[in-house]
Design an enzyme around this catalytic site. Structure first.
Site, PDB file in Angstrom:
ATOM      1  N   CYS A 164       0.876  -1.168   0.000  1.00 56.54           N
ATOM      2  CA  CYS A 164       0.000   0.000   0.000  1.00 56.54           C
ATOM      3  C   CYS A 164       0.909   1.212   0.000  1.00 56.54           C
ATOM      4  O   CYS A 164       1.892   1.248   0.739  1.00 56.54           O
ATOM      5  CB  CYS A 164      -0.895   0.005   1.240  1.00 56.54           C
ATOM      6  N   CYS A 166      -0.312   4.377   0.440  1.00 57.89           N
ATOM      7  CA  CYS A 166      -0.938   5.539   1.085  1.00 57.89           C
ATOM      8  C   CYS A 166      -0.944   5.472   2.600  1.00 57.89           C
ATOM      9  O   CYS A 166      -0.690   6.471   3.261  1.00 57.89           O
ATOM     10  CB  CYS A 166      -2.393   5.666   0.651  1.00 57.89           C
ATOM     11  N   ILE A 270       4.826 -25.880 -16.783  1.00 54.98           N
ATOM     12  CA  ILE A 270       4.611 -24.851 -15.754  1.00 54.98           C
ATOM     13  C   ILE A 270       3.940 -25.444 -14.522  1.00 54.98           C
ATOM     14  O   ILE A 270       3.202 -26.421 -14.608  1.00 54.98           O
ATOM     15  CB  ILE A 270       3.791 -23.615 -16.220  1.00 54.98           C
ATOM     16  N   PHE A 347      10.748 -15.925   1.127  1.00 51.66           N
ATOM     17  CA  PHE A 347      10.677 -16.137  -0.316  1.00 51.66           C
ATOM     18  C   PHE A 347       9.402 -15.499  -0.850  1.00 51.66           C
ATOM     19  O   PHE A 347       8.297 -15.883  -0.476  1.00 51.66           O
ATOM     20  CB  PHE A 347      10.663 -17.634  -0.605  1.00 51.66           C
ATOM     21  N   GLY A 359      10.487 -27.256  -7.738  1.00 52.41           N
ATOM     22  CA  GLY A 359      11.052 -27.655  -9.031  1.00 52.41           C
ATOM     23  C   GLY A 359      11.220 -26.457  -9.946  1.00 52.41           C
ATOM     24  O   GLY A 359      12.247 -26.309 -10.621  1.00 52.41           O
ATOM     25  N   LYS A 433      19.952 -14.772   3.710  1.00 55.69           N
ATOM     26  CA  LYS A 433      19.527 -13.998   2.536  1.00 55.69           C
ATOM     27  C   LYS A 433      19.665 -12.531   2.906  1.00 55.69           C
ATOM     28  O   LYS A 433      19.160 -12.111   3.953  1.00 55.69           O
ATOM     29  CB  LYS A 433      18.065 -14.315   2.217  1.00 55.69           C
ATOM     30  N   GLU A 840       0.437  15.303 -11.270  1.00 55.05           N
ATOM     31  CA  GLU A 840       0.125  16.734 -11.336  1.00 55.05           C
ATOM     32  C   GLU A 840       0.317  17.232 -12.768  1.00 55.05           C
ATOM     33  O   GLU A 840      -0.476  18.014 -13.272  1.00 55.05           O
ATOM     34  CB  GLU A 840       1.018  17.500 -10.349  1.00 55.05           C
ATOM     35  N   ARG A 918      10.891  25.799  -3.464  1.00 55.71           N
ATOM     36  CA  ARG A 918      10.440  25.271  -2.177  1.00 55.71           C
ATOM     37  C   ARG A 918      11.630  24.702  -1.402  1.00 55.71           C
ATOM     38  O   ARG A 918      11.721  24.849  -0.182  1.00 55.71           O
ATOM     39  CB  ARG A 918       9.348  24.220  -2.346  1.00 55.71           C
ATOM     40  N   ARG A 950       5.270  14.577  -3.270  1.00 57.35           N
ATOM     41  CA  ARG A 950       4.942  14.943  -1.882  1.00 57.35           C
ATOM     42  C   ARG A 950       6.143  15.566  -1.160  1.00 57.35           C
ATOM     43  O   ARG A 950       7.158  14.906  -0.958  1.00 57.35           O
ATOM     44  CB  ARG A 950       4.498  13.685  -1.152  1.00 57.35           C
ATOM     45  N   GLU A1311       1.607  16.863   3.131  1.00 57.50           N
ATOM     46  CA  GLU A1311       3.050  16.742   2.920  1.00 57.50           C
ATOM     47  C   GLU A1311       3.905  16.859   4.190  1.00 57.50           C
ATOM     48  O   GLU A1311       4.953  16.217   4.292  1.00 57.50           O
ATOM     49  CB  GLU A1311       3.500  17.806   1.916  1.00 57.50           C
TER      50      GLU A1311
HETATM   51  C1  LIG Z   1       6.785 -11.706  -7.173  1.00 57.75           C
HETATM   52  C2  LIG Z   1       7.821 -12.787  -7.252  1.00 57.75           C
HETATM   53  C3  LIG Z   1       8.643 -12.985  -6.169  1.00 57.75           C
HETATM   54  C4  LIG Z   1       9.636 -13.964  -6.241  1.00 57.75           C
HETATM   55  N1  LIG Z   1      10.447 -14.116  -5.163  1.00 57.75           N
HETATM   56  C5  LIG Z   1      11.461 -14.998  -5.229  1.00 57.75           C
HETATM   57  C6  LIG Z   1      12.335 -15.133  -4.122  1.00 57.75           C
HETATM   58  O1  LIG Z   1      12.171 -14.489  -3.087  1.00 57.75           O
HETATM   59  N2  LIG Z   1      13.364 -15.994  -4.235  1.00 57.75           N
HETATM   60  C7  LIG Z   1      13.549 -16.725  -5.380  1.00 57.75           C
HETATM   61  O2  LIG Z   1      14.498 -17.489  -5.423  1.00 57.75           O
HETATM   62  N3  LIG Z   1      12.712 -16.635  -6.418  1.00 57.75           N
HETATM   63  C8  LIG Z   1      11.682 -15.785  -6.384  1.00 57.75           C
HETATM   64  N4  LIG Z   1      10.832 -15.667  -7.448  1.00 57.75           N
HETATM   65  C9  LIG Z   1      11.034 -16.477  -8.644  1.00 57.75           C
HETATM   66  C10 LIG Z   1      10.039 -17.669  -8.802  1.00 57.75           C
HETATM   67  O3  LIG Z   1       8.886 -17.459  -8.075  1.00 57.75           O
HETATM   68  C11 LIG Z   1      10.597 -18.950  -8.304  1.00 57.75           C
HETATM   69  O4  LIG Z   1      11.695 -19.283  -9.058  1.00 57.75           O
HETATM   70  C12 LIG Z   1       9.558 -20.093  -8.280  1.00 57.75           C
HETATM   71  O5  LIG Z   1      10.001 -21.089  -7.409  1.00 57.75           O
HETATM   72  C13 LIG Z   1       9.286 -20.701  -9.623  1.00 57.75           C
HETATM   73  O6  LIG Z   1       8.327 -21.736  -9.471  1.00 57.75           O
HETATM   74  P1  LIG Z   1       7.071 -21.890 -10.421  1.00 57.75           P
HETATM   75  O7  LIG Z   1       6.418 -23.153 -10.071  1.00 57.75           O
HETATM   76  O8  LIG Z   1       6.212 -20.703 -10.356  1.00 57.75           O
HETATM   77  O9  LIG Z   1       7.809 -21.957 -11.814  1.00 57.75           O
HETATM   78  P2  LIG Z   1       7.230 -21.839 -13.264  1.00 57.75           P
HETATM   79  O10 LIG Z   1       7.194 -20.423 -13.673  1.00 57.75           O
HETATM   80  O11 LIG Z   1       5.977 -22.616 -13.414  1.00 57.75           O
HETATM   81  O12 LIG Z   1       8.425 -22.568 -14.029  1.00 57.75           O
HETATM   82  C14 LIG Z   1       9.713 -22.085 -13.953  1.00 57.75           C
HETATM   83  C15 LIG Z   1      10.637 -22.848 -14.896  1.00 57.75           C
HETATM   84  O13 LIG Z   1      10.783 -24.177 -14.457  1.00 57.75           O
HETATM   85  C16 LIG Z   1      10.386 -25.086 -15.457  1.00 57.75           C
HETATM   86  N5  LIG Z   1       9.824 -26.215 -14.743  1.00 57.75           N
HETATM   87  C17 LIG Z   1       8.933 -26.170 -13.736  1.00 57.75           C
HETATM   88  N6  LIG Z   1       8.767 -27.407 -13.230  1.00 57.75           N
HETATM   89  C18 LIG Z   1       9.552 -28.236 -13.939  1.00 57.75           C
HETATM   90  C19 LIG Z   1       9.836 -29.628 -13.885  1.00 57.75           C
HETATM   91  N7  LIG Z   1       9.266 -30.410 -12.978  1.00 57.75           N
HETATM   92  N8  LIG Z   1      10.741 -30.130 -14.755  1.00 57.75           N
HETATM   93  C20 LIG Z   1      11.320 -29.352 -15.680  1.00 57.75           C
HETATM   94  N9  LIG Z   1      11.099 -28.044 -15.774  1.00 57.75           N
HETATM   95  C21 LIG Z   1      10.224 -27.481 -14.902  1.00 57.75           C
HETATM   96  C22 LIG Z   1       9.452 -24.322 -16.329  1.00 57.75           C
HETATM   97  O14 LIG Z   1       9.374 -24.830 -17.634  1.00 57.75           O
HETATM   98  C23 LIG Z   1      10.111 -22.953 -16.301  1.00 57.75           C
HETATM   99  O15 LIG Z   1      11.171 -22.914 -17.190  1.00 57.75           O
HETATM  100  C24 LIG Z   1       9.809 -14.729  -7.409  1.00 57.75           C
HETATM  101  C25 LIG Z   1       8.950 -14.527  -8.495  1.00 57.75           C
HETATM  102  C26 LIG Z   1       7.967 -13.581  -8.418  1.00 57.75           C
HETATM  103  C27 LIG Z   1       7.064 -13.377  -9.588  1.00 57.75           C
HETATM  104  S1  FES Z   2      -2.344   2.285  -2.204  1.00 61.63           S
HETATM  105 FE1  FES Z   2      -3.282   1.600  -0.374  1.00 61.63          FE
HETATM  106  S2  FES Z   2      -4.839   3.032  -0.068  1.00 61.63           S
HETATM  107 FE2  FES Z   2      -3.747   3.832  -1.758  1.00 61.63          FE
END
Ligand SMILES: Cc1cc2nc3c(=O)[nH]c(=O)nc-3n(C[C@H](O)[C@H](O)[C@H](O)COP(=O)(O)OP(=O)(O)OC[C@H]3O[C@@H](n4cnc5c(N)ncnc54)[C@H](O)[C@@H]3O)c2cc1C
Ligand code: FES
Ligand code: FES
Length: 1378
Positions: A164, A166, A270, A347, A359, A433, A840, A918, A950, A1311
């Site tokens: 958030c 705000c 995926i 994570f 995975g 980490k 603005e 300002r 702000r 502000e």
């Molecule tokens: C907002 C956000 C925050 C995140 N924070 C972190 C973090 O704090 N730390 C961190 O390390 N990562 C982070 N990530 C990265 C990501 O979330 C991780 O790597 C996550 O574990 C991927 O898992 P998934 O199931 O979503 O993968 P997917 O997107 O579904 O797949 C990822 C890849 O793995 C392949 N794959 C999946 N399963 C298999 C399988 N069994 N065999 C072969 N290939 C496979 C897919 O083809 C693809 O290439 C973040 C991502 C986002 C969007």
């Molecule tokens: S972004 Fe949370 S109330 Fe505006």
């Protein structure tokens, strides 16, 4: 090679196809577009616009929805929250989805969490609100499902996936904590209908055990549904002449996975889509075939066996975490799992962990993964199968990662199992980490250390010391993420440590050299921060030695329990709990009427139910509505040689037209202020920033427009670019010699001078200090990005719905660009999802481009910027560089100050002159300095124009002022707070004057200061902290108090005017229109209060619908904190005119309101009035002439005390307590006003400690020059829920009242509180100074000069110890060698 699975074709079981089936808020949906993102489906196809798009990359939580489905293994119901922006429809097949509209609305009744959030003021602009509520709802439902009791601890740790901008979060916590009580006392109503879910259990259960194939291709779909036999799938291959658009296969067995991977070799696996989804969105990867692994039982196991744990590759991180949390804490064999649990807690956010798989993380092979170092250190084993030949293979983790995002897997390989061995009694594992923000952030460095000791520790027989002497590191694994192109072992360090006795003090010097050899990072290594990363690598290793030593110590002295007590050498306690106290003195509260009461108002109810409409929520009025996308410059400074659009027209369907500068019907340039026409709608051949608009594509869908914009090829002739203040100074790129146009008539250096600085500076009896401070840019990160919908009408009329703080300026610019008179253009704004200054002026060129397209095509055109585009195109808070010289006496009295302020304004003037003014007006903050010279320079650079934010330059200047105060204190070995007190304005018997000659009438700054020092028990706590710090080397505390004063009024005198239109209808209801925009600051609510109060009628009788240029003309932007003052006073003017008229029909107001209105109507008395107000007694102060006068009507003042705790090994810290005291007069609406104070403070916290805008320049040579790196929540970190003070106290000054005749004696509050977050910066400086004084007497002698934001990188490097010293010397040696 292990075993093989037969790859021959055989029956793969029953199959069902082909439409996605899901329920949304109780209604069944069968959908044929499996690739469509859930958020798009909800918003576009279902008109469920309560689910908001804040970032599209899983980083803000605005799109959170709740999902209920059946676990494909246990066949039991499971529920969790997800980010709808990362989930496609194929992924939610067989799911019951609940959106904000489903949990409650105004018609069917609000859910208790919606009501409570409203009551506590937890929704300001409201854009984040549905997502936050859905997260809370998800938590409640999860507890219900698992039959656990919802508790406050869960609430406090749950919101790491939501942001958030705000509120400052406190009010949200309070609302949900109250909900815990409510829920546990009464139990909330069953949501959603349990009988429906029970029925769905069978339907979904059957489906999740059935192979499903989804495609949007109707022909293929038909061929599949026509046949019930499996052969139609098996024989289908990509060579078939049916053109498959997208195909999603959801197999239910490993065999099926293998089969379909052979049929579709290019298919992407995926699970959570959290990696693939980002690749599709951000890198525009165009996979068409997907195999979803979520229903494959062979990938979903989690089995503990005798020697370790097998985890299926598709198991979600949340499930693993849940499993770990159930393990007994004391068993030595689970040590690696405890470490894994610790990593998993940090994570991503909850919504990511709910879907992302182990995975997926492993296969992604990110070099900064948090988990993989642990898996490598633990010698985890990965097993995979080739889908082509069915052969299983396995490898240990350290062999698996072979390069940058490369593993041993081939295209056809499927990761199946991860085996993590148990630890034995003498084996210890630690994982770390370090990231910019504690929650939901990618690691800068991650690490895992595994130590095997030769002799186990037997506490009953061996004393602590002798245990240490005997413990030899028999085996060691040290693994880092973020230190190389892949997760990598520190092999030389491991070798050097093997066989060594455990003694951190002896081991570290060895490790310095070996780590240098293990990890060679060049200055331009991707990600930068090279010295910091090396420092962290050493620091974490040292920490692990201490941790091991401490663990052994605890085991030796007590029992088998792992240490729980505080150990200063260990990490900061990550658990978070927040208590808050708000004090509003009783007499400031209303005793009658609405003014001063926190009356509920309707907007937050709408926001909480998802019914509140923002620009992108407005439905298309006609079928032929078109969507726009911008073509942006990719060069910071260049001539455009050619633009090639051929690919667009050749390849894209739905393309309508591309617009460039030559298409503009009126003038392509317009002015923001001073008549300086340096803004262009479309660049006309010479680009001056990356992200500048070159053209605008319009097409039938959003996607087509975006694709078309990407296909336009532009050829440039590159020119040298000036990017930073340093560049600008070197090239003398100041006003007015920018070379782009002659601005000398408008601009010249601005300054404030009072007394005789030179004379004082020359005095030899005085002490002097000089220094400088840089303050970085800040991204507005309003949750709602810029958006505009333009609808053309007859006779060239045009109506624009715009997310802007300035409808009138938008209207004026659009009419100029279209060559129309302003009366043809109407600009409307109902509410905006946050602005903070960023809307603005920087919406104007966007609206102009949309208007050009709509006007020329005679069709509605709309756009809503992607977060990335928004951040690249629309500018930031101005970065500043301040240089200062100060002369003072031995008692700390400052006699003269000279500061030189440089502001990086970017490629157009925008509001920069006013921002600089300002800044100059706030350069002395609250200090009376008899001789001052403050000079300001604007630096023209080749970055996107910086703009209002702000505080508008004030916070930057005040930060520099507090820095020279601290510098003086350091020189005198005094507390900075004493120097602050000595020099602060006082009003004992006289009215002090500012250096620009404004008398500080009604000065209460000193009272606020004294009051907060007292209420926070500042001096005692300072003493306690000194004692604490003397006993702690790696954990330091710091405390600081900082005051502020903020001038209220636009410094551009003309803007200090306001108009209001009040209409009374015959039923007695009142419609108010005014020029101010509601953006979460509660303006509408306060104006309603004022009008209702004037007329003495109930609040519900008064309504404000929108802000529109056809109701109130020429309104000033909603900015400068003064809208309530201006529009409130104008509203009173209108009301009083009407009351005067009403008196003629009912002199003593004996009739009811309604009867009076009826009577007035029958007596032909006008029931509408326009009110007007212009701020009196203010001057236009021209600082190009060093003029004196009153630029402000009054000041809002305050002070804050913050105490922090710092981990000096990593730079991580948290705020233990903040006390704020503000004089905001008599608050009009205490809940709103407290919210403004807290929200402003937390935004300031971001500015000064966390938010770093990173751009390719000299300091970031790993990036292309002029390109922004921080383009979304993954790289740019706002304060999250857990960054706020753990003890947060806000009070308003007693007996306060505005000395100016402003409504109810209130003061502006938007502000002023922001700067108070500098108390955190100062508290950190205080702690760093303590760390430096422990470690080096040289370092302690030098003033600890720190730039803002004080990121963990800057903090760690400032805690100058032997590690930093080693790293810096080593870097210098490498440089010298070169
Ligand atoms: C907002 C956000 C925050 C995140 N924070 C972190 C973090 O704090 N730390 C961190 O390390 N990562 C982070 N990530 C990265 C990501 O979330 C991780 O790597 C996550 O574990 C991927 O898992 P998934 O199931 O979503 O993968 P997917 O997107 O579904 O797949 C990822 C890849 O793995 C392949 N794959 C999946 N399963 C298999 C399988 N069994 N065999 C072969 N290939 C496979 C897919 O083809 C693809 O290439 C973040 C991502 C986002 C969007
Ligand atoms: S972004 Fe949370 S109330 Fe505006
Ligand atoms: S919009 Fe989905 S997380 Fe931000």
């Amino acid at each position: 090679m292990l075993k093989t699975i037969s790859t021959e074709s055989k029956s793969l079981g029953d199959t069902r196809v082909a439409m996605v089936l899901c329920y949304i808020n109780g209604i069944s949906h069968q959908v044929q577009k499996p690739e469509k993102l859930l958020i798009d489906y909800l918003r576009e196809d279902c008109s469920l616009t309560g689910t908001k798009l804040g970032c599209g990359e899983g980083g803000c939580g605005a799109c959170t929805v709740w999902i209920w489905t059946v676990d494909p293994v246990s066949m039991q119901p499971i529920c969790y929250t997800v980010n709808a922006c990362l989930v496609n429809l194929a992924m939610v097949d067989s799911c019951y989805i609940m959106t904000i509209e489903g949990i409650g609305n105004r018609k069917k009744g609000l859910h208790p969490i919606q009501k409570l959030l409203t009551q506590y003021g937890g929704s300001q602009c409201g854009f984040c609100t549905p997502g936050i509520l859905m997260s809370m709802y998800g938590l409640g439902q999860k507890c219900k499902a698992s039959k656990t009791v919802l508790d406050i601890e869960q609430v406090e740790s749950h919101f790491d996936g939501n942001l958030c901008r705000c509120t400052g979060y406190r009010s949200i916590f309070d609302a949900f904590k109250e909900y815990v009580q409510v829920a546990n006392q009464s139990g909330t109503e069953e949501q959603p209908p349990q009988d429906l879910l029970q029925n769905l259990l069978n339907v979904f259960g059957t489906r999740r055990r059935t192979l499903r194939i989804f495609t949007s291709n109707a022909e293929y779909l038909h061929s599949m549904t026509d046949s019930s036999s499996l052969s139609s799938y098996l024989h289908f291959s990509p060579s078939s002449n049916i053109n498959i658009d997208h195909i999603f296969i959801r197999p239910t067995s490993l065999e099926q996975v293998m089969h379909y991977k052979r049929v579709y070799p290019l298919a992407k696996f995926i699970v959570g889509n959290s990696e693939v989804g980002i690749d599709v969105k951000m890198k525009h990867r165009q996979w068409k075939q997907f195999i979803l692994l979520n229903d494959v039982p062979e990938l979903l196991h989690l089995n503990m066996c005798s020697d370790g744990c097998h985890i299926g590759a598709a198991v979600s991180l949340d499930k693993i975490l849940e499993h770990i949390e159930q393990l007994k804490r004391s068993e030595h064999r689970f040590r690696a799992f405890y470490a894994l649990g610790k990593q998993l807690k940090r994570f991503g956010g909850v919504q990511i962990r709910n879907v992302a798989s182990l995975g997926g993380n492993i296969v992604t092979a990110s070099p900064i993964s948090d988990i993989q170092p642990l898996l490598v250190a633990m010698n985890a084993t990965f097993q995979w199968i080739s889908c082509n030949d069915g052969i299983y293979k396995k490898a240990i983790a350290s062999d698996f990662f072979v390069g940058y995002r490369q593993t041993l897997l081939h295209e056809d390989d499927l990761l199946v199992d991860i085996w993590i061995p148990f630890t034995n009694e003498s084996e210890y594992v630690f994982a770390y980490k370090v990231s910019r923000r504690q929650e939901d952030d990618i690691a800068i460095v991650s690490a895992a250390m595994r130590f095997v000791l030769r002799s186990a520790c037997y506490p009953d027989t061996i004393s602590f010391r002798s245990t240490l002497n005997k413990d030899i590191l028999e085996d060691v694994s040290i693994v880092y993420g973020g230190m190389a192109e892949r997760i990598k072992r520190a092999e030389q360090t491991e070798a050097a440590l093997r066989g060594s006795p455990l003694d951190p003090r002896l081991l570290m010097p060895i490790c310095f050299d070996t780590l240098d050899r293990d990890f060679v990072l060049n200055a331009d290594s991707p990600g930068g921060m090279v010295a910091f990363r090396k420092t962290i690598a050493c620091s974490l290793l040292l920490r692990s030695f201490y941790r091991l030593e401490h663990t052994l110590q605890i085991m030796a002295s007590h029992s088998i329990h792992l240490p729980k007590e505080e150990d200063e050498r260990d990490e900061l306690d990550p658990s978070f709990s927040c208590r808050a106290i708000q004090t509003i003195p009783q007499h400031l509260k209303s005793n009658s009427g609405f003014l001063g009461s926190s009356s509920p108002h309707p907007a937050p109810f709408l926001q909480c139910s998802g019914e509140a409409q923002y620009v992108d929520d407005i439905p298309n009025a006609s079928m032929d509505t078109l969507y726009g996308a911008f073509i942006l410059s990719s060069e910071p400074h260049a001539n455009v040689l050619s633009i090639d659009c051929s690919q667009v027209y050749d390849t894209l369907p739905g393309m309508t037209r591309i617009f460039f500068s030559q298409d503009v019907p009126g003038t392509n340039s317009f002015s923001i202020v001073h008549g300086v026409c340096d803004e262009q709608v479309f660049c006309s051949g010479h680009v001056t920033a990356v992200g500048q608009v070159i053209g605008f594509v319009v097409a039938d869908t959003r996607e087509h427009a975006k694709m078309a914009a990407r296909l336009v090829k532009i050829e440039y002739e590159r020119l040298p670019a000036i990017l930073t203040i340093e560049d600008a100074r070197a090239q003398e790129s100041f006003e007015p010699c920018c070379g782009r146009m002659n601005l000398s008539s408008v601009l010249s250096p601005h300054w404030i001078e009072d007394g005789n600085v030179d004379e004082v500076m020359n005095r030899t009896d005085l002490l002097k200090v000089s220094g400088k401070m840089k303050i970085g840019a800040q991204e507005h990160f309003y949750l709602e990005t810029h958006g505009c919908l333009a609808i053309p009408g007859e006779n060239d009329e045009l109506v624009l719905f715009v997310s802007t703080q300035s409808p009138a300026k938008t209207q004026m610019a659009v009419s100029k660009v279209l060559g129309l008179e302003s009366h043809k253009v109407v600009c409307k704004t109902k509410r905006i999802g946050g602005g903070f200054g960023g809307k603005e002026t920087r919406n104007i060129f966007i609206s102009c481009a949309v208007a050009v397209a709509a006007h020329l095509l005679k069709k509605p055109v709309r756009i809503s910027l992607d977060r990335e585009e928004d951040m690249c195109m629309t500018g930031h808070r101005h970065p500043f560089l301040g240089e200062y010289r100060v002369a003072f006496d031995k008692l700390g009295k400052i006699l003269a100050v000279e500061t030189l302020l440089f502001a990086n304004i970017g490629n157009t003037l925008d509001l920069s002159m006013a921002v600089l003014d300002r800044a100059l007006f706030h350069s002395e903050n609250v200090y009376f300095i008899p001789n001052v010279r403050f000079i300001g320079r604007l630096c023209w650079t080749h970055i996107i124009s910086n703009t209002a934010f702000r505080g508008f330059g004030g916070p930057q200047a005040m930060a520099i002022a507090e820095t020279w105060i601290h510098h003086v204190a350091h020189q005198l070995k005094m507390d900075p707070e004493s120097v602050r007190s000595i020099n602060m304005y006082r009003s004992e018997g006289f009215v002090p004057n500012t250096p620009y000659g404004m008398p500080l009438i009604g000065w209460t700054g000193w009272q606020c200061w004294q009051s907060v020092l007292e209420s926070s028990d500042f001096w005692n706590r300072k003493q306690q902290i000194t004692e604490y710090n003397a006993q702690h080397r790696y954990r330091k505390r710091g405390i600081a108090a900082v005051p502020t004063k903020f001038g209220i009024s636009f410094t551009n005198k003309t803007y200090n005017q306001a108009g209001v239109l009040v209409l009374i209808y015959l039923d007695g209801s009142v419609l108010v229109s005014h020029g101010g925009v509601e953006m979460g600051q509660g303006l509408y609510a306060k104006i309603v209060q004022i009008v209702a109060s004037e007329f003495d009628i109930p609040l519900h009788k008064v309504y404000i619908s929108e802000t529109s240029t056809d109701k109130v003309p020429n309104a000033s932007p909603t900015a400068a904190s003064s809208s309530t003052d201006l529009y409130g006073m104008a509203a009173i003017d209108a009301c009083r005119q009407l009351l005067d008229r009403l008196k003629t029909v009912d002199k003593d107001f004996c009739l009811s309101w309604e009867a009076r209105i009826q009577k007035a109507y029958h007596e032909r008395i006008s029931l509408s009035a326009t009110g007007f107000y212009c701020t009196p007694e203010i001057d236009s102060v021209d600082l190009s002439q060093n003029q004196k006068g009153n630029p402000f009507y009054y000041f809002t003042v305050g002070a804050a005390v913050s105490e922090i705790e710092l981990d000096t090994l990593t730079g991580e810290h948290h705020i233990l307590r903040t006390d704020i005291m503000m004089d905001i007069g008599r608050p009009l609406h205490p809940v709103i006003d407290i919210g403004q104070v807290e929200g402003g403070f937390v935004q300031g916290l971001g500015l000064f400690t966390l938010e770093e805008v990173i751009l390719g320049d000299e300091d970031h040579s790993w990036l292309p020059r002029g390109h922004l790196f921080t383009k979304g929540p993954s790289t740019y970190k706002l304060p999250g829920f857990h960054d706020i003070p753990r003890d947060f106290r806000v009070s308003f000054l007693s007996n306060a009242v505005n000395h100016r005749p402003i409504i109810h004696g209130s003061k502006a509050v938007g502000e002023p509180p922001l700067f108070l977050a500098f108390s955190v910066f100062e508290a950190l400086r205080n702690a760093i100074e303590s760390a430096r004084s422990d470690l080096s007497s040289d370092a302690c002698e030098l003033f600890c000069a720190l730039d803002s934001p004080l990121t963990i990188e800057r903090i760690r490097m400032a805690c100058y110890d032997e590690i930093v010293s080693h790293v810096l010397h080593e870097s210098k040696a490498v440089k010298d060698e070169k």
